[in-house]
Design an enzyme around this catalytic site. Sequence first.
Site, short mmCIF file in Angstrom:
data_model
loop_
_atom_site.label_atom_id
_atom_site.label_comp_id
_atom_site.label_asym_id
_atom_site.label_seq_id
_atom_site.Cartn_x
_atom_site.Cartn_y
_atom_site.Cartn_z
N VAL A 176 15.48 111.68 -16.64
CA VAL A 176 16.12 110.43 -16.21
C VAL A 176 17.11 110.69 -15.07
CG1 VAL A 176 17.72 108.59 -16.90
CG2 VAL A 176 15.80 109.16 -18.36
N MET A 215 25.10 104.52 -22.96
CA MET A 215 23.65 104.67 -22.99
C MET A 215 23.14 104.77 -21.57
SD MET A 215 22.49 102.20 -26.06
CE MET A 215 23.56 102.02 -27.48
N GLU A 216 22.19 105.67 -21.36
CA GLU A 216 21.83 106.08 -20.00
C GLU A 216 21.36 104.95 -19.09
OE1 GLU A 216 17.67 108.28 -20.64
OE2 GLU A 216 19.19 108.73 -22.12
N ALA A 217 20.71 103.94 -19.65
CA ALA A 217 20.12 102.91 -18.79
C ALA A 217 21.10 101.83 -18.39
CB ALA A 217 18.92 102.26 -19.49
N GLY A 228 16.24 111.34 -20.78
CA GLY A 228 17.50 111.89 -20.27
C GLY A 228 17.94 113.15 -21.00
#
Lengths: 331, 262
Positions: A107, B51-53, B131
Amino acid sequence: MDNTKIIELKQVREHVHSGDRLWIGGWTLVRKPMAMLYELIKARLTDLHIVNNPGGPDTDLLIGSGCVSKSETNYIGHEVFGHPYNFRRMLEEADPAMPFLHDDWTVGTGTMRILAGALGIPFIPTKFLRGSDLLSPEHDGFKEIRGIDPKVPKIKFATMKDPFWEGEEFVLVPALRPDVCLLHVQEVAEDGTARISGGAFLDYYAAKASRRVIISAEKIVAQGSPHKAFDENVIPGELVDHIVEVPFGGHPTAVHGHYDNDPFWFQEYIAASKSKDKMREWLEQWMHASESFEHYLHKVGRRRLDRLVADGALGYSPNIVRRLDKIKEVI
Amino acid sequence: MNSDYSHLEMMVIAASRLLSDHQKVLVGTGIPLVAGALAKKTHARKMKMLMEAVAYDCDPESLPFCVADPRAVYQTKWLPTPVEVMGQYLQGGDIDFGFLGGAQVDKFGNLNSTCIGTYQKPRKRFEGSGGASDIALMAKNTIIIMSHEKRRFVDAVDFITSPGWYCRSLDGRSRMMRSEMGMAGGPYAVVSTLGVMKFDEVSKLMYVDSYFEDLGVELATIEQETGFAIDVSRARPLPPPTHLELETLRTKVDPEGIYMKY
């Protein structure tokens, strides 16, 4: 009024071509441009090169439909719903008749790569990837086509000592340069200005980095509709080539403020994707035998769609049963 | 032996106890999210969960399905993109704890979420890093959480998706200690369905720090379910769940049993 960007859903086929590097917006189970992807499947596109980071049912479905020959992404899956069996099968039971190359990223690096694309620079240094087998030359999924396919970076990564400051070693990763970017958003204005709520993920950067941008939206609205805050305008219209209004166009993924994930879709799809034959039947039934997206939604059924409708204050539906082992078809 | 709660519940509770107020914690999808949410709703209310998003400092009312779920967005203080969360906060060294799952972990805390078998021709292919690789590399500490089975706790993982203490060199051809490569952070603990493992200060090898004695777990069980020789000499029993922990997990964090599978 500038409405020259508005197209019909079926016209999406005219703007995406076999061989294109494709960025699919949203994030795994959220805001995926499914209705537009269904058109590509029905048009039986081949040789697509997937570059979105990450992928969800969108990517597994395109792979299962035979539309994809290459993917470079960090994740393909349905999160807690289940495993991406079409993607798995392509790698576990490689079929010489259906060449498929996959290159793994993360990511963090997917983000850096599309950011570099948006910045218009060919590569970007990153601290990510160090210590991982993803850096090992023998694990370069595109090894055999690097230097041959002009749409693939000549090498996967390079390293360089910081020449300006402390001299630390960095990994350089190539920009992502999608040919076409498909996004699904809540609202788009007639000039292409896209309004997104509930998080934009990498959609803006992908739109900036891509050569062509097509946006489907729950609703096409007049520019500057007074009831909307301008701070939800995430993508300027000048980046957007075509727009199309498709209510429920993200189904079965979730669209914040509009509808939630459809667990029934995932239950049926994931079960079918476990075998090639069942997958073929699923594609016939849900894709090729659906004359239009309206027809597809009709087959899904009003009762099922009603249950997915988001609560205005929450942004999601508190009414869905999210465990596939506990759901039964709505009667 | 108490059978009023499950190994899965104890795993989540043990993991949540490792978190505390004033930390920035980046959680991945699935069980890590459950443990983070439990900490946030019990003893670590001032912890910031990312949170990554999409999410910076979230405290979801309903458990998110993925890191981009509208449930993760609800009442979250700031909605960044991955350019900020991953590119700036994580890569910038601002994350105190990263919280990860995986398919395999080895004695040095390397994690595999890519494939079993060879990369070119995998026997079993998984979803991929997401991730995880980035988080394991750049968070100041990493907590790994996974079911304790011999096929998962292996001597060396088939593929190092996420680097632990003894990982891949930059030229990709050999293995090196993390510190030799100038990489900060590293695995802090592995929380399993049998106990909590940590890593020796010097050798960086995994050892058993505590175990779920109240559930009938014996040290011999852990040795049997671990695919390498593991030091159990430092192990102590972990206190069972408190009423508050169990009640919060069951009624507030995962009442639908999405991850706890009630």
